[in-house]
Enzyme design. Structure first.
Site, PDB file in Angstrom:
ATOM      1  N   TYR A  98      47.425  30.434  38.208  1.00  0.00           N
ATOM      2  CA  TYR A  98      47.939  31.722  37.707  1.00  0.00           C
ATOM      3  C   TYR A  98      49.464  31.658  37.589  1.00  0.00           C
ATOM      4  O   TYR A  98      50.051  32.064  36.584  1.00  0.00           O
ATOM      5  CB  TYR A  98      47.500  32.822  38.678  1.00  0.00           C
ATOM      6  CG  TYR A  98      47.892  34.229  38.296  1.00  0.00           C
ATOM      7  CD1 TYR A  98      47.280  34.881  37.235  1.00  0.00           C
ATOM      8  CD2 TYR A  98      48.870  34.920  39.014  1.00  0.00           C
ATOM      9  CE1 TYR A  98      47.623  36.187  36.901  1.00  0.00           C
ATOM     10  CE2 TYR A  98      49.211  36.227  38.699  1.00  0.00           C
ATOM     11  CZ  TYR A  98      48.586  36.854  37.638  1.00  0.00           C
ATOM     12  OH  TYR A  98      48.933  38.139  37.314  1.00  0.00           O
TER      13      TYR A  98
ATOM     14  N   ALA B 127      51.373  29.009  37.277  1.00  0.00           N
ATOM     15  CA  ALA B 127      51.764  28.123  36.168  1.00  0.00           C
ATOM     16  C   ALA B 127      51.587  28.843  34.831  1.00  0.00           C
ATOM     17  O   ALA B 127      52.436  28.737  33.937  1.00  0.00           O
ATOM     18  CB  ALA B 127      50.928  26.849  36.197  1.00  0.00           C
TER      19      ALA B 127
HETATM   20  N1  LIG Z   1      47.175  44.213  39.123  1.00  0.00           N
HETATM   21  C1  LIG Z   1      48.309  43.708  39.544  1.00  0.00           C
HETATM   22  O1  LIG Z   1      48.750  43.953  40.687  1.00  0.00           O
HETATM   23  C2  LIG Z   1      49.142  42.841  38.636  1.00  0.00           C
HETATM   24  C3  LIG Z   1      50.374  42.399  39.097  1.00  0.00           C
HETATM   25  C4  LIG Z   1      51.189  41.640  38.256  1.00  0.00           C
HETATM   26  C5  LIG Z   1      50.770  41.340  36.979  1.00  0.00           C
HETATM   27  N2  LIG Z   1      49.543  41.778  36.555  1.00  0.00           N
HETATM   28  C6  LIG Z   1      49.167  41.448  35.182  1.00  0.00           C
HETATM   29  O2  LIG Z   1      48.909  42.663  34.517  1.00  0.00           O
HETATM   30  C7  LIG Z   1      47.889  42.456  33.532  1.00  0.00           C
HETATM   31  C8  LIG Z   1      46.770  43.465  33.754  1.00  0.00           C
HETATM   32  O3  LIG Z   1      46.333  43.328  35.082  1.00  0.00           O
HETATM   33  P1  LIG Z   1      45.192  44.239  35.719  1.00  0.00           P
HETATM   34  O4  LIG Z   1      45.251  44.017  37.182  1.00  0.00           O
HETATM   35  O5  LIG Z   1      45.250  45.589  35.133  1.00  0.00           O
HETATM   36  O6  LIG Z   1      43.994  43.410  35.143  1.00  0.00           O
HETATM   37  P2  LIG Z   1      42.440  43.413  35.082  1.00  0.00           P
HETATM   38  O7  LIG Z   1      41.887  44.726  34.734  1.00  0.00           O
HETATM   39  O8  LIG Z   1      41.926  42.686  36.257  1.00  0.00           O
HETATM   40  O9  LIG Z   1      42.357  42.420  33.851  1.00  0.00           O
HETATM   41  C9  LIG Z   1      42.741  42.824  32.564  1.00  0.00           C
HETATM   42  C10 LIG Z   1      41.671  42.408  31.616  1.00  0.00           C
HETATM   43  O10 LIG Z   1      41.683  40.994  31.476  1.00  0.00           O
HETATM   44  C11 LIG Z   1      40.406  40.584  31.085  1.00  0.00           C
HETATM   45  N3  LIG Z   1      40.001  39.436  31.901  1.00  0.00           N
HETATM   46  C12 LIG Z   1      39.856  39.367  33.231  1.00  0.00           C
HETATM   47  N4  LIG Z   1      39.439  38.136  33.601  1.00  0.00           N
HETATM   48  C13 LIG Z   1      39.318  37.431  32.465  1.00  0.00           C
HETATM   49  C14 LIG Z   1      38.896  36.111  32.175  1.00  0.00           C
HETATM   50  N5  LIG Z   1      38.532  35.277  33.141  1.00  0.00           N
HETATM   51  N6  LIG Z   1      38.876  35.726  30.885  1.00  0.00           N
HETATM   52  C15 LIG Z   1      39.258  36.578  29.905  1.00  0.00           C
HETATM   53  N7  LIG Z   1      39.655  37.834  30.112  1.00  0.00           N
HETATM   54  C16 LIG Z   1      39.681  38.244  31.381  1.00  0.00           C
HETATM   55  C17 LIG Z   1      39.439  41.751  31.380  1.00  0.00           C
HETATM   56  O11 LIG Z   1      39.022  42.305  30.167  1.00  0.00           O
HETATM   57  P3  LIG Z   1      37.471  42.331  29.735  1.00  0.00           P
HETATM   58  O12 LIG Z   1      36.639  42.198  30.996  1.00  0.00           O
HETATM   59  O13 LIG Z   1      37.338  43.664  29.106  1.00  0.00           O
HETATM   60  O14 LIG Z   1      37.331  41.191  28.812  1.00  0.00           O
HETATM   61  C18 LIG Z   1      40.296  42.733  32.135  1.00  0.00           C
HETATM   62  O15 LIG Z   1      40.005  44.068  31.875  1.00  0.00           O
HETATM   63  C19 LIG Z   1      47.434  41.006  33.685  1.00  0.00           C
HETATM   64  O16 LIG Z   1      48.131  40.211  32.750  1.00  0.00           O
HETATM   65  C20 LIG Z   1      47.891  40.632  35.078  1.00  0.00           C
HETATM   66  O17 LIG Z   1      48.141  39.254  35.207  1.00  0.00           O
HETATM   67  C21 LIG Z   1      48.721  42.510  37.359  1.00  0.00           C
END
Ligand SMILES: NC(=O)c1ccc[n+]([C@@H]2O[C@H](COP(=O)([O-])OP(=O)(O)OC[C@H]3O[C@@H](n4cnc5c(N)ncnc54)[C@H](OP(=O)(O)O)[C@@H]3O)[C@@H](O)[C@H]2O)c1
Length: 254
Positions: A152, A154
């Site tokens: 992640y 990387a």
């Molecule tokens: N949550 C945090 O604390 C946090 C912190 C820093 C950065 N981020 C970044 O913020 C963004 C959103 O995060 P979130 O926590 O709201 O995310 P999330 O809901 O866990 O993931 C966002 C979407 O990514 C898709 N996804 C998940 N795993 C996947 C896989 N293996 N292959 C393809 N698609 C996949 C899913 O969409 P579908 O299932 O609908 O396809 C999911 O709804 C991400 O880029 C994450 O890296 C999150």
């Protein structure tokens, strides 16, 4: 009408970003791996905001699928103003010493390769308009490390570097590229935490609160629109102050 495309936007942060742009009158395209989730989110957004909303099933590890979806978006919306690569494999608990090629591909093919080719396809549409903005959702994991997140980390570090390259290469075509460096964001995963676990997490950050999806969406809206028309190649950190701590926060006292 202006348009935005957000990947992985049926829930959590992605849905909040979609809501922000829809509330500002943008036409909205969202993607998901699952048709059922897409239908639910598309109905929710179009009923609530009365803007054009379309959903696309997309497998981010398939470049041909990516090309097909962007071609459909260009046809459906007549262009694309803002692209937000948000979907990610969070890549948790991968011991570096036992990571397999399949593990590597599961994270890197979605987060880095998939985002790269999505940005390429978005840029090809935006170049025709001589205008556009790409806002990558990156992470504090691109800057600091914990056990089990090497893939992640990387991928997100690669995205920060990709963003800077895009700002240079695409600037002459009126296309800007920026990143959000997100810290902890409240998502549905927080529903499983006890109040004690939440308090322990919050104690790590100077602000003492995690970001909401809306906090991230406000930053994305700034970077995506002409509010930031001279901003490119930059990282906007929304992390409750986590990255500035040289030592564990400990209430600011040492
Ligand atoms: N949550 C945090 O604390 C946090 C912190 C820093 C950065 N981020 C970044 O913020 C963004 C959103 O995060 P979130 O926590 O709201 O995310 P999330 O809901 O866990 O993931 C966002 C979407 O990514 C898709 N996804 C998940 N795993 C996947 C896989 N293996 N292959 C393809 N698609 C996949 C899913 O969409 P579908 O299932 O609908 O396809 C999911 O709804 C991400 O880029 C994450 O890296 C999150």
């Amino acid at each position: 009408m202006s348009s935005v495309f957000i990947t992985g936007a049926t829930k959590n942060t992605g849905l909040c970003i979609a809501e922000k742009f829809a509330s500002e009158g943008y036409d909205v395209a969202i993607s998901s791996r699952t048709e059922k989730e897409l239908k639910r989110a598309v109905s929710y957004l179009s009923d609530k905001y009365k803007v054009k909303v379309k959903g696309y099933t997309l497998q981010l590890d398939s470049v041909s699928d990516i090309k097909n979806v962007f071609a459909k978006i260009e046809a459906d919306f007549g262009g694309l103003d803002v692209f937000v690569p948000n979907a990610a494999n969070l890549g948790v608990d991968y011991d570096m010493l036992t990571v397999t090629e399949e593990d590597y591909d599961a994270v890197i093919d979605v987060n880095l390769k998939g985002t790269y080719f999505c940005c390429q396809q978005a840029a090809l549409i935006m170049k025709k308009q001589n205008k556009g903005s790409i806002v990558i959702i990156s992470s504090i994991h691109s800057k600091e490390c914990i056990w089990g997140r090497s893939l992640y980390t990387a991928s997100k570090g690669g995205l920060n570097a990709l963003m800077r390259s895009m700002a240079i290469e695409l600037g002459p075509f009126g296309i800007r590229a920026n990143c959000i460096i997100a810290g902890a964001i409240r998502t549905d995963r927080w529903d499983n935490f006890t109040p004690e676990q939440i308090a322990k997490r919050r104690a790590n950050w100077p602000v003492g609160l995690e970001s909401t999806g809306e906090d991230i969406a406000n930053g994305v809206y700034y970077l995506g629109t002409d509010l930031s028309k001279t901003v490119t190649g930059t990282e906007l950190t929304i992390d409750s102050g986590l990255l500035i701590c040289l030592l564990p926060f400990n209430g600011g006292k040492h």
